[in-house]
Design a protein around this motif. Structure first.
Motif, short mmCIF file in Angstrom:
data_model
loop_
_atom_site.label_atom_id
_atom_site.label_comp_id
_atom_site.label_asym_id
_atom_site.label_seq_id
_atom_site.Cartn_x
_atom_site.Cartn_y
_atom_site.Cartn_z
N GLN A 152 0.83 -1.21 0.00
CA GLN A 152 0.00 0.00 0.00
C GLN A 152 0.86 1.26 0.00
N GLN A 153 1.90 1.26 0.84
CA GLN A 153 2.78 2.43 0.93
C GLN A 153 3.53 2.66 -0.37
N GLN A 154 3.95 1.58 -1.00
CA GLN A 154 4.65 1.70 -2.27
C GLN A 154 3.73 2.28 -3.35
N ALA A 155 2.48 1.85 -3.36
CA ALA A 155 1.50 2.36 -4.32
C ALA A 155 1.26 3.85 -4.10
N ILE A 156 1.21 4.27 -2.86
CA ILE A 156 1.01 5.69 -2.54
C ILE A 156 2.17 6.53 -3.04
N GLU A 157 3.39 6.02 -2.84
CA GLU A 157 4.58 6.76 -3.29
C GLU A 157 4.59 6.88 -4.82
N ILE A 158 4.20 5.82 -5.51
CA ILE A 158 4.14 5.87 -6.98
C ILE A 158 3.09 6.88 -7.42
N ALA A 159 1.94 6.87 -6.78
CA ALA A 159 0.87 7.80 -7.14
C ALA A 159 1.30 9.24 -6.94
N ILE A 160 2.01 9.51 -5.85
CA ILE A 160 2.50 10.87 -5.58
C ILE A 160 3.45 11.33 -6.68
N ASN A 161 4.36 10.44 -7.07
CA ASN A 161 5.30 10.80 -8.14
C ASN A 161 4.58 11.07 -9.46
N MET A 162 3.56 10.27 -9.75
CA MET A 162 2.79 10.47 -10.99
C MET A 162 2.02 11.79 -10.95
N LEU A 163 1.48 12.12 -9.80
CA LEU A 163 0.74 13.38 -9.67
C LEU A 163 1.67 14.58 -9.82
N LYS A 164 2.87 14.46 -9.27
CA LYS A 164 3.83 15.56 -9.35
C LYS A 164 4.24 15.83 -10.80
N LYS A 165 4.34 14.78 -11.60
CA LYS A 165 4.73 14.93 -13.00
C LYS A 165 3.64 15.54 -13.85
N MET A 166 2.40 15.46 -13.37
CA MET A 166 1.23 16.05 -14.03
C MET A 166 1.10 15.57 -15.48
N TYR A 213 -0.32 12.34 -15.97
CA TYR A 213 -1.27 11.26 -15.91
C TYR A 213 -2.59 11.76 -15.33
N SER A 214 -3.66 11.20 -15.86
CA SER A 214 -4.98 11.53 -15.31
C SER A 214 -5.20 10.75 -14.01
N VAL A 215 -6.16 11.20 -13.25
CA VAL A 215 -6.49 10.50 -12.01
C VAL A 215 -6.91 9.07 -12.29
N ASP A 216 -7.70 8.87 -13.35
CA ASP A 216 -8.15 7.52 -13.70
C ASP A 216 -6.97 6.61 -14.04
N GLU A 217 -5.99 7.17 -14.74
CA GLU A 217 -4.81 6.37 -15.10
C GLU A 217 -4.02 5.97 -13.84
N ILE A 218 -3.91 6.90 -12.90
CA ILE A 218 -3.18 6.60 -11.66
C ILE A 218 -3.91 5.52 -10.86
N VAL A 219 -5.21 5.61 -10.82
CA VAL A 219 -6.01 4.60 -10.12
C VAL A 219 -5.78 3.23 -10.75
N GLU A 220 -5.80 3.18 -12.07
CA GLU A 220 -5.64 1.91 -12.77
C GLU A 220 -4.26 1.32 -12.58
N LEU A 221 -3.22 2.17 -12.60
CA LEU A 221 -1.85 1.69 -12.53
C LEU A 221 -1.42 1.32 -11.11
N THR A 222 -1.93 2.03 -10.12
CA THR A 222 -1.49 1.78 -8.73
C THR A 222 -2.41 0.85 -7.96
N GLY A 223 -3.66 0.75 -8.39
CA GLY A 223 -4.61 -0.06 -7.66
C GLY A 223 -5.23 0.65 -6.47
N LEU A 224 -4.89 1.94 -6.27
CA LEU A 224 -5.48 2.71 -5.18
C LEU A 224 -6.91 3.11 -5.54
N SER A 225 -7.69 3.42 -4.53
CA SER A 225 -9.06 3.85 -4.78
C SER A 225 -9.07 5.27 -5.34
N LEU A 226 -10.15 5.63 -6.02
CA LEU A 226 -10.30 6.97 -6.56
C LEU A 226 -10.25 8.00 -5.43
#
Length: 277
Positions: A238-252, A254-267
């Motif tokens: 879970q923590q690793q998925a959160i860190e990946i999502a944060i990096n993806m958001l910072k790069k701006m 990826y869409s939110v839907d893409e991040i959800v699909e790639l990390t497995g985190l909830s919307l």
């Protein structure tokens, strides 16, 4: 499940092993004899030796499982056998004491109704060190002492006693010295009580009820350990998925839907992370 689980076989158990110690102490005569000698008190009777008593007063608090939990008319005594070195013995006794008090003081009772309590640890090795060296005492007794004047008595009726079996040769009391020698070496010598304990151990090993209970106890503990490992693994994922999502958001990129699909985190989780950034 891991295949590395290998509890100590019943036929190899000694007096100091988990399960066997509790079984031997289930004999009230043996139990009272050990307590009276090691704590230098008289036990009028034992209401019950409750083996491996579990105290967990609140679902959010850390529960404890005591080896042997005993009451007589005026006292509560917790006896612990520690064959392996464990960290934070002092804090462990502090927590045990608090749980004992919570378990025995009913809501609305006056503090004066608390019974005198003893926490007795029998350790195969010295748990206390002065720098890199052990203090080497056969017995350590702790009571609440006033720093400014040792004659002032808080009178909290609590005593913590820790025996170090490895220093049995330094013990002046002959009965205790022989008992600690048996704990540390496993050899009975000519001591009648040690020979009696050894005979009890051998008899208990052949008891089918004990053998079944011992196996059940080890499987239960194994399941708890495995559940803890699995929980820790899932938290790491879970923590690793959160860190990946944060990096993806910072790069701006990826869409939110893409991040959800790639990390497995909830919307909801991804949107919350986005707000925090």
């Amino acid at each position: 499940m891991s295949n590395n689980y290998s509890p100590k076989p019943v036929d190899q158990l000694t007096f100091t092993d988990d399960g066997m110690f509790q079984a031997v102490m289930h004999d009230p005569t043996v139990c009272s004899k050990i307590i009276e000698h090691l704590l230098h008190i008289q036990v009028d009777h034992i209401d019950y030796p409750e083996l491996e008593k579990t105290i967990a007063p609140y679902y959010t608090s850390k529960g404890i499982r005591m080896d042997v939990y005993i009451k007589d008319s005026d006292r509560i005594i917790d006896v612990e056998m520690q064959a392996r070195s464990r960290k934070a013995l002092g804090k462990r006794t502090r927590y045990y004491q608090s749980m004992i008090d919570i378990d025995n003081l009913m809501k609305g009772d006056d503090y004066s109704s608390l019974k005198e309590s003893y926490i007795l640890f029998i350790c195969k090795n010295d748990p206390f060190k002065d720098g890199n060296d052990n203090y080497g005492l056969p017995c350590y007794t702790f009571k609440t002492v006033c720093s400014e004047n040792a004659e002032v008595n808080l009178n909290d009726k609590t005593t913590k006693v820790v025996y170090n079996a490895s220093a049995y040769e330094k013990e002046e009391d002959e009965w205790i010295r022989r008992f600690l020698s048996y704990d540390y070496t496993g050899k009975t010598g000519e001591d009648d009580f040690a020979n009696y304990l050894s005979a009890m151990v051998e008899k208990i090993k052949q008891d089918e009820k004990f053998r079944s209970l011992y196996l059940s106890m080890n499987l239960h503990d194994f399941d708890i350990r495995e559940e803890g490992k699995e929980e820790g693994f899932q938290q790491g994922v879970q923590q690793q998925a959160i860190e990946i999502a944060i990096n993806m958001l910072k790069k701006m990129k990826y869409s939110v839907d893409e991040i959800v699909e790639l990390t497995g985190l909830s919307l909801e989780k991804v949107l919350k992370l986005q707000q925090q950034l």
